[in-house]
Scaffold this motif. Structure first.
Motif, PDB file in Angstrom:
ATOM      1  N   LEU A  97     -14.589  17.378  -4.114  1.00 25.50           N
ATOM      2  CA  LEU A  97     -15.077  18.200  -2.967  1.00 25.50           C
ATOM      3  C   LEU A  97     -13.902  18.804  -2.206  1.00 25.50           C
ATOM      4  CD1 LEU A  97     -17.497  19.630  -1.897  1.00 25.50           C
ATOM      5  CD2 LEU A  97     -17.636  17.859  -0.248  1.00 25.50           C
ATOM      6  N   VAL A  98     -13.074  17.716  -2.066  1.00 33.12           N
ATOM      7  CA  VAL A  98     -11.728  18.291  -1.238  1.00 33.12           C
ATOM      8  C   VAL A  98     -10.916  19.122  -2.336  1.00 33.12           C
ATOM      9  CG1 VAL A  98      -9.582  17.346  -0.230  1.00 33.12           C
ATOM     10  CG2 VAL A  98     -11.851  16.153   0.151  1.00 33.12           C
ATOM     11  N   ILE A  99     -10.517  18.632  -3.532  1.00 33.24           N
ATOM     12  CA  ILE A  99      -9.956  19.167  -4.315  1.00 33.24           C
ATOM     13  C   ILE A  99     -10.305  20.698  -4.534  1.00 33.24           C
ATOM     14  CG2 ILE A  99      -8.776  19.091  -6.709  1.00 33.24           C
ATOM     15  CD1 ILE A  99      -8.964  15.850  -6.521  1.00 33.24           C
ATOM     16  N   GLN A 100     -11.582  21.095  -4.586  1.00 35.46           N
ATOM     17  CA  GLN A 100     -11.841  22.419  -5.165  1.00 35.46           C
ATOM     18  C   GLN A 100     -11.772  23.259  -4.014  1.00 35.46           C
ATOM     19  OE1 GLN A 100     -16.063  21.885  -6.296  1.00 35.46           O
ATOM     20  NE2 GLN A 100     -16.719  22.026  -4.161  1.00 35.46           N
ATOM     21  N   ASN A 101     -11.548  22.746  -2.609  1.00 37.33           N
ATOM     22  CA  ASN A 101     -11.445  23.737  -1.435  1.00 37.33           C
ATOM     23  C   ASN A 101     -10.232  23.754  -1.178  1.00 37.33           C
ATOM     24  OD1 ASN A 101     -14.211  24.329  -0.484  1.00 37.33           O
ATOM     25  ND2 ASN A 101     -14.428  22.237  -0.864  1.00 37.33           N
ATOM     26  N   ARG A 102      -9.600  24.804  -1.274  1.00 39.10           N
ATOM     27  CA  ARG A 102      -7.929  25.379  -1.027  1.00 39.10           C
ATOM     28  C   ARG A 102      -8.108  26.111   0.173  1.00 39.10           C
ATOM     29  NH1 ARG A 102      -4.020  24.574  -4.509  1.00 39.10           N
ATOM     30  NH2 ARG A 102      -4.576  23.314  -6.189  1.00 39.10           N
ATOM     31  N   MET A 103      -7.460  25.635   1.408  1.00 40.71           N
ATOM     32  CA  MET A 103      -7.538  26.204   2.573  1.00 40.71           C
ATOM     33  C   MET A 103      -6.298  26.265   3.377  1.00 40.71           C
ATOM     34  SD  MET A 103     -11.267  25.352   3.928  1.00 40.71           S
ATOM     35  CE  MET A 103     -11.508  23.494   3.093  1.00 40.71           C
ATOM     36  N   SER A 104      -6.169  27.209   4.382  1.00 43.54           N
ATOM     37  CA  SER A 104      -5.023  27.115   5.218  1.00 43.54           C
ATOM     38  C   SER A 104      -5.293  26.066   6.042  1.00 43.54           C
ATOM     39  CB  SER A 104      -5.080  28.435   5.893  1.00 43.54           C
ATOM     40  OG  SER A 104      -6.048  28.632   6.855  1.00 43.54           O
ATOM     41  N   GLU A 105      -4.206  26.012   6.952  1.00 42.72           N
ATOM     42  CA  GLU A 105      -4.334  24.628   8.198  1.00 42.72           C
ATOM     43  C   GLU A 105      -5.416  24.889   9.123  1.00 42.72           C
ATOM     44  OE1 GLU A 105      -1.470  22.605  11.499  1.00 42.72           O
ATOM     45  OE2 GLU A 105      -0.730  24.193  10.229  1.00 42.72           O
ATOM     46  N   GLU A 106      -5.703  26.319   9.446  1.00 41.02           N
ATOM     47  CA  GLU A 106      -6.747  26.417  10.346  1.00 41.02           C
ATOM     48  C   GLU A 106      -8.042  26.342   9.696  1.00 41.02           C
ATOM     49  OE1 GLU A 106      -4.258  28.852   9.429  1.00 41.02           O
ATOM     50  OE2 GLU A 106      -2.971  28.256  11.242  1.00 41.02           O
ATOM     51  N   ARG A 107      -8.223  26.545   8.558  1.00 44.12           N
ATOM     52  CA  ARG A 107      -9.371  26.389   7.937  1.00 44.12           C
ATOM     53  C   ARG A 107      -9.703  24.840   7.631  1.00 44.12           C
ATOM     54  NH1 ARG A 107     -13.716  27.777   7.614  1.00 44.12           N
ATOM     55  NH2 ARG A 107     -14.176  28.001   5.089  1.00 44.12           N
ATOM     56  N   TRP A 108      -8.596  24.041   7.246  1.00 46.03           N
ATOM     57  CA  TRP A 108      -8.802  22.730   6.999  1.00 46.03           C
ATOM     58  C   TRP A 108      -9.308  22.088   8.447  1.00 46.03           C
ATOM     59  CZ3 TRP A 108     -10.037  20.698   2.760  1.00 46.03           C
ATOM     60  CH2 TRP A 108      -9.232  20.991   1.679  1.00 46.03           C
ATOM     61  N   ILE A 109      -8.656  22.554   9.503  1.00 43.05           N
ATOM     62  CA  ILE A 109      -9.228  21.964  10.716  1.00 43.05           C
ATOM     63  C   ILE A 109     -10.671  22.505  11.159  1.00 43.05           C
ATOM     64  CG2 ILE A 109      -8.617  22.043  13.229  1.00 43.05           C
ATOM     65  CD1 ILE A 109      -5.745  22.231  12.659  1.00 43.05           C
ATOM     66  N   GLU A 110     -10.967  23.833  10.760  1.00 43.69           N
ATOM     67  CA  GLU A 110     -12.252  24.271  11.346  1.00 43.69           C
ATOM     68  C   GLU A 110     -13.297  23.356  10.483  1.00 43.69           C
ATOM     69  OE1 GLU A 110     -12.847  28.480  10.510  1.00 43.69           O
ATOM     70  OE2 GLU A 110     -10.821  28.726  11.644  1.00 43.69           O
ATOM     71  N   THR A 111     -12.927  23.269   9.234  1.00 39.94           N
ATOM     72  CA  THR A 111     -13.849  22.368   8.200  1.00 39.94           C
ATOM     73  C   THR A 111     -14.063  20.782   8.836  1.00 39.94           C
ATOM     74  OG1 THR A 111     -13.140  23.585   6.140  1.00 39.94           O
ATOM     75  CG2 THR A 111     -14.169  21.490   5.873  1.00 39.94           C
TER      76      THR A 111
END
Length: 160
Positions: A97-111
């Motif tokens: 679930l983590v590997i399939q989601n590629r995000m920016s720093e802001e999006r990781w923090i939002e998640t």
């Protein structure tokens, strides 16, 4: 024996079958739930002096082995903060679930904030920075708009 007595006897037999079936389903259900909660409760290892005891320690299973830059148990890329990510993220969901989601720093923090609000994720404290840095470094957003072209395909001619 009258028809009424025969009917009562048939109803009683049917009732007994239903009760026995219900009890069996109930017992199987309880055993299944017990097994899901603690599979070792059904283990018979070590019951006899000559039985082989199978070790399930992390050292014996190469629990955190890394091969070719990949953490074998989770599939995460090796890197600084890997074990912090493994220890915090895979408690609740799979590494995929983590590997399939590629995000920016802001999006990781939002998640992370979303998981804290809605999924009962605990306060990560100083680990949050380590986790976000690992994720941004190893799983940044991809800039590709379409899937990559197919390669190494063996085509078969279609006959008309």
């Amino acid at each position: 024996m009258s028809k009424q007595d025969k009917f009562r006897q048939q109803v009683k037999s049917f009732y007994n079958v239903i009760v026995v079936s219900f009890v069996l389903v109930l017992i199987i259900g309880v055993l299944g739930i017990t097994y899901m909660m603690d599979p070792s409760a059904f283990s018979f290892k070590g019951d006899t002096p000559n039985s082989e005891v199978i070790s399930t320690t992390r050292e014996d299973d190469d629990w955190d082995k890394i091969e070719n830059g990949i953490h074998l148990r989770t599939g995460f890329k090796d890197g600084e903060g890997l074990m912090t990510v493994v220890n915090n993220c895979t408690n609740c969901h799979s590494a995929q679930l983590v590997i399939q989601n590629r995000m920016s720093e802001e999006r990781w923090i939002e998640t992370i904030r979303w998981m804290q609000k809605t999924q009962n994720l605990w306060d990560l404290g100083p680990n949050e920075k380590i986790i976000v840095n690992y994720l941004v470094t190893n799983y940044p957003p991809k800039s590709k708009g379409r899937r990559e072209a197919l390669t190494n395909i063996e085509w078969f001619p279609l006959e008309e």
